[in-house]
Write an enzyme that holds these catalytic residues in place. Structure first.
Site, PDB file in Angstrom:
ATOM      1  N   CYS A  87       0.807  -1.226   0.000  1.00  0.00           N
ATOM      2  CA  CYS A  87       0.000   0.000   0.000  1.00  0.00           C
ATOM      3  C   CYS A  87       0.840   1.277   0.000  1.00  0.00           C
ATOM      4  O   CYS A  87       0.286   2.375  -0.077  1.00  0.00           O
ATOM      5  CB  CYS A  87      -0.955  -0.012   1.185  1.00  0.00           C
ATOM      6  SG  CYS A  87      -1.994  -1.487   1.205  1.00  0.00           S
ATOM      7  N   HIS A 220      -2.353   7.705   6.441  1.00  0.00           N
ATOM      8  CA  HIS A 220      -2.658   6.466   5.727  1.00  0.00           C
ATOM      9  C   HIS A 220      -4.004   5.921   6.190  1.00  0.00           C
ATOM     10  O   HIS A 220      -4.701   5.256   5.413  1.00  0.00           O
ATOM     11  CB  HIS A 220      -1.560   5.428   5.971  1.00  0.00           C
ATOM     12  CG  HIS A 220      -1.821   4.117   5.308  1.00  0.00           C
ATOM     13  ND1 HIS A 220      -1.693   3.943   3.944  1.00  0.00           N
ATOM     14  CD2 HIS A 220      -2.226   2.909   5.803  1.00  0.00           C
ATOM     15  CE1 HIS A 220      -1.995   2.691   3.621  1.00  0.00           C
ATOM     16  NE2 HIS A 220      -2.322   2.038   4.727  1.00  0.00           N
ATOM     17  N   HIS A 257      -9.864   2.100   0.524  1.00  0.00           N
ATOM     18  CA  HIS A 257      -8.414   1.889   0.458  1.00  0.00           C
ATOM     19  C   HIS A 257      -8.054   1.456  -0.963  1.00  0.00           C
ATOM     20  O   HIS A 257      -8.394   0.347  -1.391  1.00  0.00           O
ATOM     21  CB  HIS A 257      -8.022   0.814   1.467  1.00  0.00           C
ATOM     22  CG  HIS A 257      -6.556   0.694   1.689  1.00  0.00           C
ATOM     23  ND1 HIS A 257      -5.617   1.351   0.904  1.00  0.00           N
ATOM     24  CD2 HIS A 257      -5.835  -0.012   2.615  1.00  0.00           C
ATOM     25  CE1 HIS A 257      -4.401   1.037   1.338  1.00  0.00           C
ATOM     26  NE2 HIS A 257      -4.520   0.222   2.372  1.00  0.00           N
TER      27      HIS A 257
END
Length: 563
Positions: A87, A220, A257
């Site tokens: 990620c 994040h 996400h």
């Protein structure tokens, strides 16, 4: 024009991409197993014309690298490759693109990421890992959130050196003032975050910028309780300890996400916020998650004015395997116009450790004996290779088996839940090379592993397809089985192509995990990621190693490649 041609000749592209198969690649590879399975089931049931249905044939680009497609289509002459840093991939791509520019290896770079893997692999993975919200609540930076929601997308930035952009009169949307890349090293588990790598990423990003100048941090924060809490603790340790707690937020509340693209979506939000002088709200925060220094007042839950003329912000992106990245962004008003520093010379690299296994040749000495003795090591495929479908005429340098110390690498020696052989072989070989180099533990060492998508994952996808394929093919042929018989047949055929995926096996399908495993074994804290670029990928990895070593902060780079 000649000027445009010259610019493209010195332009490269780096894209973050999950090392997962796509729907297109599955349509290409799955038919390899369909015919054999249909014949076997037909023989078992006494049916001569059984055939499994399959989606339409894929396009010609089913297995091509996105970076290669972009470079060829646009006529780019610079370096092009994909990387997987989970990620944090888009910010890793950005950081490496900046290094190419800073060190004079390119004049223009395209950096970005794409998240468009087969959604079944993504959904099954997060389900195995318990990352999806059980109660359906995914609210980043909220105490009620109990998981993430995944999304798809792509994003791209075009980068120039700041002085060149000023000289050329370009529109400058924002300035990258610092990039920090790190890894947790040794932690509890590759899927469990800790603050070590995150704080290191902060420290490395603020070499030339005072962290107290940061007015906003795009977190994040994906909505997983442990992940969001760990991130706030990391910011406590770095920013709070300096008496500073900027405003924070997370765009994942809007679109979920985006995995490899997550950092780029965050970065674009910050750029737009700077341009409009307003920070959008992080939606869905009813019970704010707080820490020692970051309270409810720091979370932007209503659109807030960004009034400072000179704007500085930070962007976080963290991923599986302890991969961490932080980018410092500024607007032009915060930068001294035309400021630049001369590019350092790229260092010569010394190779100080080696190991290898090529076919049956285990170790560098065995390889040396073979090439000096002129011995050929071609064999037919091992009996179980490709589920026994391989033709014996396909001779090659195959590996039938190798030894692995499960205690050394802390894997449970279970036949039904082992990492993939590719993962284990790379880990063993890298460990031997690091020992040969006598690198100490706890060093600032980067790890780059060259590998392509683990295509055996298509066997697991085909296992799941059999749920509808078997029933559909029998129904179309007018064959009727009792429910219990059909269920037994389905289980039997599924197990023939792939066992049910377990956590250790599925984790090893995540490309970047193998590089992070090397980091964890030796507690290395440098950047860790995988790189794919076909047959020239090892040379790209060497090139990237030179760039990473140029600033003098890394102790070494471990480069591995596995097929």
């Amino acid at each position: 024009s000649g000027g445009q041609a010259a610019a493209l000749a010195r332009c490269g592209v780096i894209l973050g991409q999950l090392s997962f198969p796509t729907m297109e690649s599955h349509r290409l590879i799955a038919p390899i197993y369909d015919a054999a399975l249909a014949d076997a089931v037909g023989d078992l049931l006494g049916i001569s014309d059984l055939a499994f249905a399959r989606d339409p044939a894929p396009t010609d680009d089913a297995l091509r690298s996105p970076a290669g497609v972009v470079a060829q289509t646009l006529g780019l002459g610079g370096a092009h490759f994909c990387l997987d840093a989970a990620c944090a991939s888009s910010l890793y791509a950005l950081g490496l693109a900046c290094a190419y520019l800073r060190l004079g290896e390119a004049d223009l770079m395209i950096a970005g990421a794409v998240s468009a893997a087969d959604p079944l692999f993504v959904n099954m993975g997060f389900t195995h890992f318990g990352a999806y919200p059980e109660k359906g609540a995914s609210q980043p930076l909220d105490t009620h959130s109990d998981g993430l929601i995944s999304g798809e997308g792509a994003g791209v930035l075009v980068l120039k050196r700041y002085a060149d952009a000023v000289r050329d009169g370009d529109t400058i949307h924002a300035v990258i003032a610092g990039v920090g890349l790190a890894n947790d090293g040794r932690g509890k588990h590759p899927l469990t975050p800790n603050s070590r790598g995150q704080v290191l990423a902060f420290e490395r990003a603020y070499q030339t910028v005072d962290p107290r100048a940061v007015q906003y941090i795009e977190c994040h924060a994906s909505g997983t309780p442990l992940g969001d809490k760990t991130e706030l603790q990391s910011m406590d340790e770095f920013f709070g300890a300096r008496g500073h707690a900027p405003r924070i937020g997370s765009v994942k509340a809007n679109h979920g996400h985006l995995l490899t693209v997550a950092g780029l979506a965050s970065l674009l939000k910050v750029i737009l916020s700077m341009q409009h002088g307003q920070i959008p709200a992080t939606i869905g925060v009813d019970q704010p998650l707080t820490s020692q220094y970051f309270g409810a007042d720091q979370i932007v839950t209503r659109a807030a004015e960004w009034s400072q003329t000179a704007k500085t912000a930070g962007v976080n992106a963290f991923g599986f395997g302890g991969v961490s990245a932080h980018v410092v962004l500024q607007n032009v008003a915060a930068v001294e116009a035309g400021s630049t520093t001369p590019a350092p010379d790229l260092p010569r690299l010394a190779i100080v450790g080696m190991d290898a296994q090529f076919g049956a040749l285990a170790g560098v000495d065995a390889f040396a004996d073979a090439i000096y003795d002129g011995a050929q090591h071609f064999t037919p495929p091992p009996p179980k290779r490709w589920k026994g479908l391989a033709d014996d005429a396909l001779r090659g340098a195959y590996i039938e088996s190798f030894e692995i110390d499960f205690l050394r690498f802390k894997f449970p020696p279970r036949d039904d839940d082992q990492p993939t052989p590719q993962h284990l072989l790379l880990l063993k070989t890298a460990d031997n090379a690091v020992q040969d180099a006598r690198l100490p533990e706890n060093s600032n060492v980067a790890v780059i592993v060259v590998l392509e998508t683990e295509l055996s994952l298509h066997q697991y996808r085909s296992r799941l397809d059999l749920t509808w394929q078997l029933r559909d093919s029998l129904q179309r042929g007018g064959y009727d089985l009792a429910p219990d018989d059909l269920s037994d047949l389905e289980t039997f055929v599924k197990d023939a192509i792939s066992p049910p995926a377990q956590v250790n096996q599925y984790t090893s399908y995540i490309g970047n995990i193998v590089s992070s495993r090397v980091s964890a074994l030796w507690n290395f804290s440098g950047p860790a990621f995988t790189l794919s670029s076909g047959e020239n990928a090892v040379f790209r990895a060497l090139e990237v190693a030179r760039l990473l070593l140029a600033d003098g902060t890394l102790d070494a780079v471990v480069i591995g490649a596995v097929d």
